[in-house]
Design a protein around this motif. Structure first.
Motif, PDB file in Angstrom:
ATOM      1  N   PHE A 153       0.847  -1.192   0.000  1.00 12.71           N
ATOM      2  CA  PHE A 153       0.000   0.000   0.000  1.00 12.71           C
ATOM      3  C   PHE A 153       0.889   1.251   0.000  1.00 12.71           C
ATOM      4  CE2 PHE A 153      -2.355  -3.370   2.204  1.00 12.71           C
ATOM      5  CZ  PHE A 153      -3.550  -3.371   1.516  1.00 12.71           C
ATOM      6  N   PRO A 154       1.623   1.479  -1.093  1.00  9.61           N
ATOM      7  CA  PRO A 154       2.605   2.569  -1.100  1.00  9.61           C
ATOM      8  C   PRO A 154       1.985   3.960  -0.987  1.00  9.61           C
ATOM      9  CG  PRO A 154       2.330   1.677  -3.308  1.00  9.61           C
ATOM     10  CD  PRO A 154       1.597   0.754  -2.382  1.00  9.61           C
ATOM     11  N   GLN A 155       0.703   4.089  -1.312  1.00 10.21           N
ATOM     12  CA  GLN A 155       0.066   5.409  -1.263  1.00 10.21           C
ATOM     13  C   GLN A 155      -0.460   5.769   0.119  1.00 10.21           C
ATOM     14  OE1 GLN A 155      -1.255   2.464  -2.090  1.00 10.21           O
ATOM     15  NE2 GLN A 155      -3.142   2.773  -3.291  1.00 10.21           N
ATOM     16  N   VAL A 156      -0.482   4.804   1.039  1.00 11.55           N
ATOM     17  CA  VAL A 156      -1.070   5.038   2.360  1.00 11.55           C
ATOM     18  C   VAL A 156      -0.023   5.573   3.332  1.00 11.55           C
ATOM     19  CG1 VAL A 156      -2.257   3.989   4.324  1.00 11.55           C
ATOM     20  CG2 VAL A 156      -2.804   3.250   1.996  1.00 11.55           C
ATOM     21  N   ARG A 157      -0.418   6.583   4.115  1.00  8.92           N
ATOM     22  CA  ARG A 157       0.440   7.116   5.174  1.00  8.92           C
ATOM     23  C   ARG A 157      -0.307   6.998   6.498  1.00  8.92           C
ATOM     24  NH1 ARG A 157       2.784  12.814   3.457  1.00  8.92           N
ATOM     25  NH2 ARG A 157       4.368  12.265   5.017  1.00  8.92           N
ATOM     26  N   PHE A 158       0.445   6.721   7.554  1.00  3.91           N
ATOM     27  CA  PHE A 158      -0.146   6.408   8.845  1.00  3.91           C
ATOM     28  C   PHE A 158       0.291   7.375   9.939  1.00  3.91           C
ATOM     29  CE2 PHE A 158       0.011   2.300   6.657  1.00  3.91           C
ATOM     30  CZ  PHE A 158      -1.259   1.802   6.899  1.00  3.91           C
ATOM     31  N   CYS A 159      -0.598   7.503  10.932  1.00  4.33           N
ATOM     32  CA  CYS A 159      -0.257   8.095  12.217  1.00  4.33           C
ATOM     33  C   CYS A 159      -0.458   6.998  13.261  1.00  4.33           C
ATOM     34  CB  CYS A 159      -1.135   9.294  12.531  1.00  4.33           C
ATOM     35  SG  CYS A 159      -0.879   9.968  14.201  1.00  4.33           S
ATOM     36  N   PRO A 160       0.580   6.227  13.572  1.00  5.86           N
ATOM     37  CA  PRO A 160       0.443   5.158  14.561  1.00  5.86           C
ATOM     38  C   PRO A 160       0.352   5.719  15.982  1.00  5.86           C
ATOM     39  CG  PRO A 160       2.687   5.234  13.706  1.00  5.86           C
ATOM     40  CD  PRO A 160       1.908   6.230  12.940  1.00  5.86           C
ATOM     41  N   THR A 161      -0.562   5.151  16.744  1.00  6.36           N
ATOM     42  CA  THR A 161      -0.808   5.574  18.123  1.00  6.36           C
ATOM     43  C   THR A 161      -1.097   4.340  18.963  1.00  6.36           C
ATOM     44  OG1 THR A 161      -1.833   7.605  17.288  1.00  6.36           O
ATOM     45  CG2 THR A 161      -2.225   7.069  19.590  1.00  6.36           C
ATOM     46  N   GLY A 162      -0.620   4.369  20.197  1.00  6.73           N
ATOM     47  CA  GLY A 162      -0.872   3.249  21.095  1.00  6.73           C
ATOM     48  C   GLY A 162       0.394   2.459  21.344  1.00  6.73           C
ATOM     49  N   GLY A 163       1.010   2.704  22.496  1.00  2.23           N
ATOM     50  CA  GLY A 163       2.255   2.019  22.815  1.00  2.23           C
ATOM     51  C   GLY A 163       3.480   2.683  22.244  1.00  2.23           C
ATOM     52  N   VAL A 164       3.302   3.797  21.536  1.00  2.48           N
ATOM     53  CA  VAL A 164       4.460   4.533  21.024  1.00  2.48           C
ATOM     54  C   VAL A 164       5.074   5.322  22.179  1.00  2.48           C
ATOM     55  CG1 VAL A 164       5.289   6.170  19.316  1.00  2.48           C
ATOM     56  CG2 VAL A 164       3.325   4.716  18.785  1.00  2.48           C
ATOM     57  N   SER A 165       6.387   5.264  22.295  1.00  2.00           N
ATOM     58  CA  SER A 165       7.088   5.867  23.436  1.00  2.00           C
ATOM     59  C   SER A 165       8.451   6.377  22.978  1.00  2.00           C
ATOM     60  CB  SER A 165       7.277   4.809  24.529  1.00  2.00           C
ATOM     61  OG  SER A 165       8.243   3.847  24.110  1.00  2.00           O
ATOM     62  N   PRO A 166       9.154   7.087  23.857  1.00  5.55           N
ATOM     63  CA  PRO A 166      10.508   7.522  23.483  1.00  5.55           C
ATOM     64  C   PRO A 166      11.418   6.357  23.115  1.00  5.55           C
ATOM     65  CG  PRO A 166       9.762   8.743  25.402  1.00  5.55           C
ATOM     66  CD  PRO A 166       8.735   7.668  25.163  1.00  5.55           C
ATOM     67  N   ALA A 167      11.120   5.168  23.630  1.00  3.76           N
ATOM     68  CA  ALA A 167      11.972   4.006  23.362  1.00  3.76           C
ATOM     69  C   ALA A 167      11.836   3.481  21.939  1.00  3.76           C
ATOM     70  CB  ALA A 167      11.657   2.890  24.356  1.00  3.76           C
ATOM     71  N   ASN A 168      10.675   3.676  21.330  1.00  8.57           N
ATOM     72  CA  ASN A 168      10.468   3.101  19.992  1.00  8.57           C
ATOM     73  C   ASN A 168      10.045   4.122  18.945  1.00  8.57           C
ATOM     74  OD1 ASN A 168       7.719   3.584  20.479  1.00  8.57           O
ATOM     75  ND2 ASN A 168       7.306   1.463  21.086  1.00  8.57           N
ATOM     76  N   VAL A 169       9.915   5.398  19.325  1.00 11.30           N
ATOM     77  CA  VAL A 169       9.362   6.388  18.398  1.00 11.30           C
ATOM     78  C   VAL A 169      10.193   6.520  17.133  1.00 11.30           C
ATOM     79  CG1 VAL A 169      10.534   8.330  19.546  1.00 11.30           C
ATOM     80  CG2 VAL A 169       8.466   8.740  18.196  1.00 11.30           C
ATOM     81  N   ARG A 170      11.505   6.402  17.240  1.00  7.72           N
ATOM     82  CA  ARG A 170      12.341   6.547  16.043  1.00  7.72           C
ATOM     83  C   ARG A 170      12.141   5.386  15.069  1.00  7.72           C
ATOM     84  NH1 ARG A 170      15.915  10.720  16.404  1.00  7.72           N
ATOM     85  NH2 ARG A 170      16.270  11.586  18.495  1.00  7.72           N
ATOM     86  N   ASP A 171      11.783   4.218  15.591  1.00  5.94           N
ATOM     87  CA  ASP A 171      11.488   3.080  14.711  1.00  5.94           C
ATOM     88  C   ASP A 171      10.316   3.413  13.789  1.00  5.94           C
ATOM     89  OD1 ASP A 171      13.481   1.642  15.986  1.00  5.94           O
ATOM     90  OD2 ASP A 171      12.092   0.660  17.372  1.00  5.94           O
ATOM     91  N   TYR A 172       9.333   4.096  14.337  1.00  3.40           N
ATOM     92  CA  TYR A 172       8.164   4.486  13.539  1.00  3.40           C
ATOM     93  C   TYR A 172       8.494   5.630  12.590  1.00  3.40           C
ATOM     94  CZ  TYR A 172       5.047   1.639  16.464  1.00  3.40           C
ATOM     95  OH  TYR A 172       4.412   0.600  17.098  1.00  3.40           O
ATOM     96  N   LEU A 173       9.132   6.668  13.116  1.00  5.46           N
ATOM     97  CA  LEU A 173       9.389   7.858  12.307  1.00  5.46           C
ATOM     98  C   LEU A 173      10.360   7.591  11.166  1.00  5.46           C
ATOM     99  CD1 LEU A 173       9.608  10.610  15.094  1.00  5.46           C
ATOM    100  CD2 LEU A 173       7.709  10.166  13.505  1.00  5.46           C
ATOM    101  N   SER A 174      11.113   6.504  11.246  1.00  5.91           N
ATOM    102  CA  SER A 174      12.048   6.173  10.173  1.00  5.91           C
ATOM    103  C   SER A 174      11.353   5.550   8.966  1.00  5.91           C
ATOM    104  CB  SER A 174      13.122   5.200  10.683  1.00  5.91           C
ATOM    105  OG  SER A 174      12.543   3.935  10.986  1.00  5.91           O
ATOM    106  N   LEU A 175      10.080   5.182   9.118  1.00  4.65           N
ATOM    107  CA  LEU A 175       9.352   4.517   8.033  1.00  4.65           C
ATOM    108  C   LEU A 175       8.798   5.540   7.041  1.00  4.65           C
ATOM    109  CD1 LEU A 175       7.352   1.879  10.114  1.00  4.65           C
ATOM    110  CD2 LEU A 175       9.480   1.534   8.844  1.00  4.65           C
ATOM    111  N   PRO A 176       8.866   5.246   5.753  1.00  2.00           N
ATOM    112  CA  PRO A 176       8.371   6.199   4.749  1.00  2.00           C
ATOM    113  C   PRO A 176       6.856   6.362   4.771  1.00  2.00           C
ATOM    114  CG  PRO A 176       9.004   4.129   3.708  1.00  2.00           C
ATOM    115  CD  PRO A 176       9.470   4.048   5.128  1.00  2.00           C
ATOM    116  N   ASN A 177       6.133   5.385   5.328  1.00  5.38           N
ATOM    117  CA  ASN A 177       4.672   5.483   5.350  1.00  5.38           C
ATOM    118  C   ASN A 177       4.128   6.001   6.675  1.00  5.38           C
ATOM    119  OD1 ASN A 177       5.423   3.133   6.661  1.00  5.38           O
ATOM    120  ND2 ASN A 177       3.745   1.879   5.842  1.00  5.38           N
ATOM    121  N   VAL A 178       4.991   6.562   7.514  1.00  9.47           N
ATOM    122  CA  VAL A 178       4.546   7.184   8.773  1.00  9.47           C
ATOM    123  C   VAL A 178       4.715   8.685   8.661  1.00  9.47           C
ATOM    124  CG1 VAL A 178       5.066   7.457  11.230  1.00  9.47           C
ATOM    125  CG2 VAL A 178       4.962   5.175  10.219  1.00  9.47           C
TER     126      VAL A 178
END
Length: 212
Positions: A153-178
């Motif tokens: 789903f290359p056209q989809v962009r997400f705002c992930p929420t729930g369990g996101v914390s300083p410990a893992n936030v960079r894992d999410y922000l590094s993704l092109p679809n976030v």
């Protein structure tokens, strides 16, 4: 077809982390919003999880124009209408029903609906939605799950929420679809309740400085 998609993207792209908060009073929400603004945060999602939520949205819209105030945890058309009437500039739902999507049609407040499974994503694409909430993010597979969805789903962009914390936030922000993440750690309940808004400002400044 969803309304004001570009307006929604402008809000989401304004900072790496969207504060997702439940507030006890309108006054608390105003103080919290001012502290976030001082830390460089430009938008806030006030969830409709407390009796004070709608009054809080009204107060923030009226008293803190520097921040874009949205409504979260919207589960029904009535809640959508109430949030819009309170002045919410955007509306967030953890999932999506046709009734909520219908309520959003023609509204000046853009909707960020939730979707997680491939079937839900396909349904949202059929309705014209390409910007989606992913909740609860960590429990549903986290950054690894979103990474797996990206090539399909290359056209989809997400705002992930729930369990996101300083410990893992960079894992999410590094993704092109976030596009950004939703987080409550910027506004710790104990700090807000005790009036330690300098702590909120510090956390907001750290969050605003996060880069993919």
């Amino acid at each position: 077809m969803p309304q004001n998609v570009q307006a929604l993207l402008t809000v989401l792209e304004a900072q790496p982390v969207m504060p997702v908060v439940a507030v006890g009073s309108a006054a608390e929400a105003v103080d919290l919003s001012r502290a976030l603004v001082e830390g460089g945060i430009r938008a806030i999602e006030i969830t409709l999880r407390t009796p004070a939520a709608l009054d809080a949205i009204r107060a923030v819209v009226a008293e803190v124009p520097e921040i874009v105030c949205g409504a979260g945890t919207v589960l029904s058309p009535k809640q959508f209408d109430d949030a819009e009437a309170a002045g919410a500039k955007f509306v967030v739902s953890p999932g999506a029903t046709m009734e909520v999507l219908d309520a959003a049609k023609g509204s000046p407040a853009p909707l960020l609906p939730g979707a997680a499974t491939p079937s839900e994503l396909m349904a949202m694409l059929e309705e014209g939605y390409e910007v989606l909430k992913f909740f609860p993010a960590e429990q549903l597979g986290g950054a690894a799950y979103l990474k797996a969805l990206a090539p399909v789903f290359p056209q989809v962009r997400f705002c992930p929420t729930g369990g996101v914390s300083p410990a893992n936030v960079r894992d999410y922000l590094s993704l092109p679809n976030v596009v950004c993440v939703g987080g409550s750690w910027i506004a710790p309940k104990d700090a807000v309740a005790a009036g330690r808004f300098d702590e909120v400002t510090r956390l907001a400044r750290e969050a605003a400085g996060l880069k993919a």
